[in-house]
Scaffold this active site. Sequence first.
Site, PDB file in Angstrom:
ATOM      1  N   ARG A 142     -17.571   0.855  10.312  1.00 36.69           N
ATOM      2  CA  ARG A 142     -16.048   1.854   9.887  1.00 36.69           C
ATOM      3  C   ARG A 142     -14.897   1.641  11.435  1.00 36.69           C
ATOM      4  O   ARG A 142     -14.467   2.808  11.135  1.00 36.69           O
ATOM      5  CB  ARG A 142     -16.371   2.714   8.984  1.00 36.69           C
ATOM      6  CG  ARG A 142     -17.361   2.704   7.655  1.00 36.69           C
ATOM      7  CD  ARG A 142     -16.463   1.512   6.430  1.00 36.69           C
ATOM      8  NE  ARG A 142     -17.226   1.451   5.779  1.00 36.69           N
ATOM      9  CZ  ARG A 142     -18.160   0.662   5.600  1.00 36.69           C
ATOM     10  NH1 ARG A 142     -18.222  -0.902   7.025  1.00 36.69           N
ATOM     11  NH2 ARG A 142     -18.840   0.322   4.361  1.00 36.69           N
ATOM     12  N   SER A 172     -13.704   6.127  -0.665  1.00 35.04           N
ATOM     13  CA  SER A 172     -14.171   7.158   0.493  1.00 35.04           C
ATOM     14  C   SER A 172     -13.742   8.099   1.285  1.00 35.04           C
ATOM     15  O   SER A 172     -12.811   7.912   1.650  1.00 35.04           O
ATOM     16  CB  SER A 172     -14.968   6.388   0.861  1.00 35.04           C
ATOM     17  OG  SER A 172     -16.008   5.951  -0.042  1.00 35.04           O
ATOM     18  N   GLU A 194     -12.849   8.998   7.102  1.00 39.73           N
ATOM     19  CA  GLU A 194     -12.526   7.353   6.544  1.00 39.73           C
ATOM     20  C   GLU A 194     -11.290   7.219   5.610  1.00 39.73           C
ATOM     21  O   GLU A 194     -10.605   6.506   6.677  1.00 39.73           O
ATOM     22  CB  GLU A 194     -13.496   6.892   5.782  1.00 39.73           C
ATOM     23  CG  GLU A 194     -13.550   5.284   5.441  1.00 39.73           C
ATOM     24  CD  GLU A 194     -14.773   4.713   5.061  1.00 39.73           C
ATOM     25  OE1 GLU A 194     -15.823   5.270   4.588  1.00 39.73           O
ATOM     26  OE2 GLU A 194     -14.128   3.510   4.467  1.00 39.73           O
TER      27      GLU A 194
HETATM   28  C1  LIG Z   1     -11.325   3.054  -5.337  1.00 40.91           C
HETATM   29  C2  LIG Z   1     -11.806   3.042  -3.683  1.00 40.91           C
HETATM   30  C3  LIG Z   1     -12.881   2.737  -3.574  1.00 40.91           C
HETATM   31  C4  LIG Z   1     -12.635   1.784  -1.834  1.00 40.91           C
HETATM   32  N1  LIG Z   1     -13.585   1.540  -1.455  1.00 40.91           N
HETATM   33  C5  LIG Z   1     -14.044   0.511  -0.214  1.00 40.91           C
HETATM   34  C6  LIG Z   1     -15.128   0.318   0.378  1.00 40.91           C
HETATM   35  O1  LIG Z   1     -16.680   0.578  -1.244  1.00 40.91           O
HETATM   36  N2  LIG Z   1     -15.683   0.348   1.318  1.00 40.91           N
HETATM   37  C7  LIG Z   1     -14.259   0.413   2.333  1.00 40.91           C
HETATM   38  O2  LIG Z   1     -14.965  -0.212   3.108  1.00 40.91           O
HETATM   39  N3  LIG Z   1     -13.296   0.729   1.685  1.00 40.91           N
HETATM   40  C8  LIG Z   1     -13.810   1.332   0.603  1.00 40.91           C
HETATM   41  N4  LIG Z   1     -12.292   1.764   0.302  1.00 40.91           N
HETATM   42  C9  LIG Z   1     -11.578   2.010   1.073  1.00 40.91           C
HETATM   43  C10 LIG Z   1      -9.744   1.047   1.429  1.00 40.91           C
HETATM   44  O3  LIG Z   1      -9.635  -0.331   0.489  1.00 40.91           O
HETATM   45  C11 LIG Z   1     -10.228  -0.099   2.459  1.00 40.91           C
HETATM   46  O4  LIG Z   1     -10.418   0.823   3.437  1.00 40.91           O
HETATM   47  C12 LIG Z   1      -9.276  -1.137   2.561  1.00 40.91           C
HETATM   48  O5  LIG Z   1     -10.465  -2.379   3.540  1.00 40.91           O
HETATM   49  C13 LIG Z   1      -7.976  -1.142   3.892  1.00 40.91           C
HETATM   50  O6  LIG Z   1      -7.152  -2.034   3.216  1.00 40.91           O
HETATM   51  P1  LIG Z   1      -5.842  -2.199   2.628  1.00 40.91           P
HETATM   52  O7  LIG Z   1      -5.181  -3.585   2.463  1.00 40.91           O
HETATM   53  O8  LIG Z   1      -5.641  -1.363   1.801  1.00 40.91           O
HETATM   54  O9  LIG Z   1      -5.573  -1.188   3.929  1.00 40.91           O
HETATM   55  P2  LIG Z   1      -4.469  -0.108   4.321  1.00 40.91           P
HETATM   56  O10 LIG Z   1      -4.974   0.977   4.049  1.00 40.91           O
HETATM   57  O11 LIG Z   1      -2.935  -0.592   3.789  1.00 40.91           O
HETATM   58  O12 LIG Z   1      -4.429   0.067   5.821  1.00 40.91           O
HETATM   59  C14 LIG Z   1      -5.404   0.619   6.270  1.00 40.91           C
HETATM   60  C15 LIG Z   1      -5.922   0.758   7.890  1.00 40.91           C
HETATM   61  O13 LIG Z   1      -5.083  -0.785   8.615  1.00 40.91           O
HETATM   62  C16 LIG Z   1      -3.974  -0.792   8.658  1.00 40.91           C
HETATM   63  N5  LIG Z   1      -3.426  -2.254   8.292  1.00 40.91           N
HETATM   64  C17 LIG Z   1      -3.937  -2.491   7.392  1.00 40.91           C
HETATM   65  N6  LIG Z   1      -2.902  -3.813   7.362  1.00 40.91           N
HETATM   66  C18 LIG Z   1      -2.804  -4.039   8.695  1.00 40.91           C
HETATM   67  C19 LIG Z   1      -2.627  -5.435   9.305  1.00 40.91           C
HETATM   68  N7  LIG Z   1      -2.622  -6.333   8.692  1.00 40.91           N
HETATM   69  N8  LIG Z   1      -2.652  -5.302  10.317  1.00 40.91           N
HETATM   70  C20 LIG Z   1      -3.106  -4.449  11.011  1.00 40.91           C
HETATM   71  N9  LIG Z   1      -3.155  -3.102  10.778  1.00 40.91           N
HETATM   72  C21 LIG Z   1      -3.289  -2.818   9.750  1.00 40.91           C
HETATM   73  C22 LIG Z   1      -3.641   0.343   8.448  1.00 40.91           C
HETATM   74  O14 LIG Z   1      -2.677   0.875   9.205  1.00 40.91           O
HETATM   75  C23 LIG Z   1      -4.738   1.596   8.463  1.00 40.91           C
HETATM   76  O15 LIG Z   1      -4.675   1.687   9.604  1.00 40.91           O
HETATM   77  C24 LIG Z   1     -11.732   1.997  -0.908  1.00 40.91           C
HETATM   78  C25 LIG Z   1     -10.466   3.124  -1.958  1.00 40.91           C
HETATM   79  C26 LIG Z   1     -10.338   2.903  -3.168  1.00 40.91           C
HETATM   80  C27 LIG Z   1      -9.146   3.203  -3.076  1.00 40.91           C
END
Ligand SMILES: Cc1cc2nc3c(=O)[nH]c(=O)nc-3n(C[C@H](O)[C@H](O)[C@H](O)COP(=O)(O)OP(=O)(O)OC[C@H]3O[C@@H](n4cnc5c(N)ncnc54)[C@H](O)[C@@H]3O)c2cc1C
EC number: 1.3.1.98
Length: 284
Positions: free
Chosen positions: A125, A175, A250
């Site tokens: 992660r 998480s 996380e």
């Molecule tokens: C119900 C639920 C279940 C989840 N299950 C999992 C799971 O099973 N496994 C897991 O790993 N995660 C899980 N997550 C967490 C999350 O979905 C992941 O981390 C996901 O990959 C984040 O993507 P996002 O586009 O929403 O990023 P964001 O939440 O918008 O950003 C996350 C990080 O990435 C950066 N970021 C985002 N996009 C970019 C870009 N294009 N360039 C540079 N930086 C960027 C942001 O600044 C931040 O630091 C879950 C979340 C929820 C709400």
Amino acid sequence: MQLLESTGTPYCVVGETSNLLFDSRGLRGVIVRIAARMSGISFDGRDVVVKAGTSVPELARAAGAKGLSGIEHTVGIPGTLGGLVIMNGGSQRKGIGSSVAWVRYVDRVGTLIELSREDCEFSYRSSALQRLGGVVTEVGLRLDRGNTDEIEAEMDEIVASRQARFPEDAPNCGSTFLSNPAMYSSVGPPGKAIDDAGLRGTQIGGAQISPKHSNFINNVGGATSDDVLALVGLVRGAVLERTGFRMDAEARYVSPDGKVTAAHTVSDDRAASPGTSMTPIHPK
Ligand SMILES: Cc1cc2nc3c(=O)[nH]c(=O)nc-3n(C[C@H](O)[C@H](O)[C@H](O)COP(=O)(O)OP(=O)(O)OC[C@H]3O[C@@H](n4cnc5c(N)ncnc54)[C@H](O)[C@@H]3O)c2cc1C
């Protein structure tokens, strides 16, 4: 990025914000959002080029339909590929990093750079991209050949299992705490450690440890970022006292000036200099 840098404007890069806790005081800066409007997938045999704003479940399904295997574990993760790569997210003890061939990103001063998988230093992660900042624009994946029916059946199973285990009724950041391998082998995953500390269902303000899965903190109505951070601090302190393991978050916190940090670093700072005290409500 050149304009933001040259004017010293605070900014925060986001995808779907599914891993983020914004401060309730707001954000005085620019949000650079890389999501549906920067999405697209192109297949060339086992090589797949994906724009960073592409939805992760859509990508997993599209790869499966082409008979490409390796990212089935991501099918239930509600975010963009850019966010997933930054977090080296995944499930079933896997991370997207092992399927990444290269990452294209625009650095803080606006230069387009291509990084190899090794340059990204993926670990559990985590990735070097978290430190580098900048904007991920495109990702090259290298997948394995597989059988579409088997891949789709596996993804359906993963989605069904997640629906049964994870809370979907209230907003949360996924998480809250990372699984720590040493703690996992002696105490179990974070959810179990939180249960063993008797904290399942505990509530501070509008933030509640999910009664369905203790590693999720739900906003059950009007939760502020302070409520969530206070709960993160409470859980971390209780588990440390009980087990000797410090659980890191996380979930990431976005400060009013756009800085993104692991949520526990902020809850720890607040505990060191408490401004407000909130009384937790423990479930009966
Ligand atoms: C119900 C639920 C279940 C989840 N299950 C999992 C799971 O099973 N496994 C897991 O790993 N995660 C899980 N997550 C967490 C999350 O979905 C992941 O981390 C996901 O990959 C984040 O993507 P996002 O586009 O929403 O990023 P964001 O939440 O918008 O950003 C996350 C990080 O990435 C950066 N970021 C985002 N996009 C970019 C870009 N294009 N360039 C540079 N930086 C960027 C942001 O600044 C931040 O630091 C879950 C979340 C929820 C709400």
